[in-house]
Scaffold this motif. Structure first.
Motif, PDB file in Angstrom:
ATOM      1  N   VAL A   8       1.168  -5.836   1.467  1.00 16.77           N
ATOM      2  CA  VAL A   8       1.075  -5.964   2.925  1.00 16.77           C
ATOM      3  C   VAL A   8       0.709  -7.408   3.284  1.00 16.77           C
ATOM      4  O   VAL A   8       1.318  -8.024   4.174  1.00 16.77           O
ATOM      5  CB  VAL A   8       0.040  -4.979   3.515  1.00 16.77           C
ATOM      6  CG1 VAL A   8      -0.088  -5.175   5.020  1.00 16.77           C
ATOM      7  CG2 VAL A   8       0.418  -3.543   3.189  1.00 16.77           C
ATOM      8  N   ILE A  82       3.144  -1.431  10.708  1.00 18.98           N
ATOM      9  CA  ILE A  82       2.924  -1.093   9.303  1.00 18.98           C
ATOM     10  C   ILE A  82       2.754   0.424   9.214  1.00 18.98           C
ATOM     11  O   ILE A  82       2.079   1.025  10.059  1.00 18.98           O
ATOM     12  CB  ILE A  82       1.638  -1.777   8.776  1.00 18.98           C
ATOM     13  CG1 ILE A  82       1.798  -3.289   8.753  1.00 18.98           C
ATOM     14  CG2 ILE A  82       1.274  -1.274   7.387  1.00 18.98           C
ATOM     15  CD1 ILE A  82       0.515  -4.026   8.401  1.00 18.98           C
ATOM     16  N   TYR A  84       1.848   2.340   5.844  1.00 19.10           N
ATOM     17  CA  TYR A  84       1.696   2.147   4.396  1.00 19.10           C
ATOM     18  C   TYR A  84       1.215   3.442   3.745  1.00 19.10           C
ATOM     19  O   TYR A  84       0.059   3.853   3.909  1.00 19.10           O
ATOM     20  CB  TYR A  84       0.706   1.007   4.133  1.00 19.10           C
ATOM     21  CG  TYR A  84       0.846   0.422   2.744  1.00 19.10           C
ATOM     22  CD1 TYR A  84       1.832  -0.524   2.475  1.00 19.10           C
ATOM     23  CD2 TYR A  84       0.023   0.834   1.706  1.00 19.10           C
ATOM     24  CE1 TYR A  84       1.991  -1.057   1.207  1.00 19.10           C
ATOM     25  CE2 TYR A  84       0.177   0.310   0.430  1.00 19.10           C
ATOM     26  CZ  TYR A  84       1.156  -0.639   0.190  1.00 19.10           C
ATOM     27  OH  TYR A  84       1.311  -1.162  -1.068  1.00 19.10           O
ATOM     28  N   ALA A 115       5.588   1.646   3.133  1.00 15.17           N
ATOM     29  CA  ALA A 115       5.555   2.016   1.709  1.00 15.17           C
ATOM     30  C   ALA A 115       6.007   3.467   1.600  1.00 15.17           C
ATOM     31  O   ALA A 115       5.393   4.372   2.165  1.00 15.17           O
ATOM     32  CB  ALA A 115       4.156   1.848   1.136  1.00 15.17           C
ATOM     33  N   LEU A 183       9.079  -0.434  -1.272  1.00  9.83           N
ATOM     34  CA  LEU A 183       8.452  -1.207  -0.196  1.00  9.83           C
ATOM     35  C   LEU A 183       9.568  -1.656   0.736  1.00  9.83           C
ATOM     36  O   LEU A 183      10.424  -2.458   0.364  1.00  9.83           O
ATOM     37  CB  LEU A 183       7.696  -2.406  -0.770  1.00  9.83           C
ATOM     38  CG  LEU A 183       6.574  -2.032  -1.750  1.00  9.83           C
ATOM     39  CD1 LEU A 183       5.888  -3.284  -2.271  1.00  9.83           C
ATOM     40  CD2 LEU A 183       5.565  -1.088  -1.099  1.00  9.83           C
TER      41      LEU A 183
END
Ligand SMILES: C[S@@+](CC[C@H](N)C(=O)[O-])C[C@H]1O[C@@H](n2cnc3c(N)ncnc32)[C@H](O)[C@@H]1O
Length: 188
Positions: A8, A82, A84, A115, A183
């Protein structure tokens, strides 16, 4: 989890750091803290109010209770996002909805980092026909999990204009449990 995941931090060096950012499924807020170092405005959300309490303690940001499949934000709200280690908790249908919601709340030209877990991850051996991960005493026991091969990954993210994928593999000393992740870096 206290420290940001290294991918990240690395991804944030590759995108313009301006405007509004969101961390979807923020957990205890480790990436909210990282985003605070880079952008003017950071929001976050999670399905767990406990997680949001931890995030508020760590960052001062009061997040929103949300379900990733129906985000509580208007269209085109964010420049950076994001998610993740979040979107694979559920069914394929929920997974697609979460990706579509991510795209909806991003501004045109906005960037996101996600992710995802690969279908070759060791956990795939313990997912039953109902899509539930079963392994007594493991923290994820009983959770629905949707792992992706490359074709499924491409299909889920097909509506984004630009995309880039990295594969990561980590394992413990005996190498019997390879963690395999995708990713994903996309632009709306
Ligand atoms: C493995 S943790 C990752 C947390 C954080 N992204 C990080 O990297 O530290 C997964 C997080 O997703 C959240 N989550 C699971 N299902 C969700 C859903 N349907 N909507 C929003 N958040 C969800 C969980 O509560 C948890 O905080």
């Amino acid at each position: 989890l206290r420290w940001p995941a290294e991918p990240v931090a690395r991804w944030l060096t590759t995108v313009p750091l301006v405007g509004d950012a969101i961390d979807i499924g923020c957990g205890s807020g480790r990436h909210v803290r990282l985003l605070q170092d880079h952008t003017m405005s950071v929001r976050c959300c999670d399905i767990s109010s406990d997680a949001l309490n931890w995030t508020a303690l760590a960052t001062g940001v009061r997040g929103d209770v949300c379900d990733m499949t129906t985000l509580p934000y208007p269209d085109s709200s964010f420049d950076t996002a994001i998610a993740y280690g979040v979107f694979y908790y559920g069914t394929r249908r929920q997974h697609q909805k979460a990706v579509d919601e991510l795209r909806r709340v991003l501004r045109p030209g906005g960037n996101a980092f996600i992710a995802e877990r690969s279908s070759r991850d060791w956990r795939s051996r313990h997912i039953n026909q109902s899509g539930v991960f079963r392994l007594p005493d493991h923290p994820e026991d009983g959770m629905k999990m949707d792992l992706l091969d490359h074709a499924s990954l491409s299909a889920l993210y097909r509506k984004f204009t630009k995309g880039n994928v990295e594969v990561t593999a980590t394992t413990e000393a005996t190498m019997t449990r390879p963690n395999l992740h995708w990713l994903v870096s996309v632009t709306k």
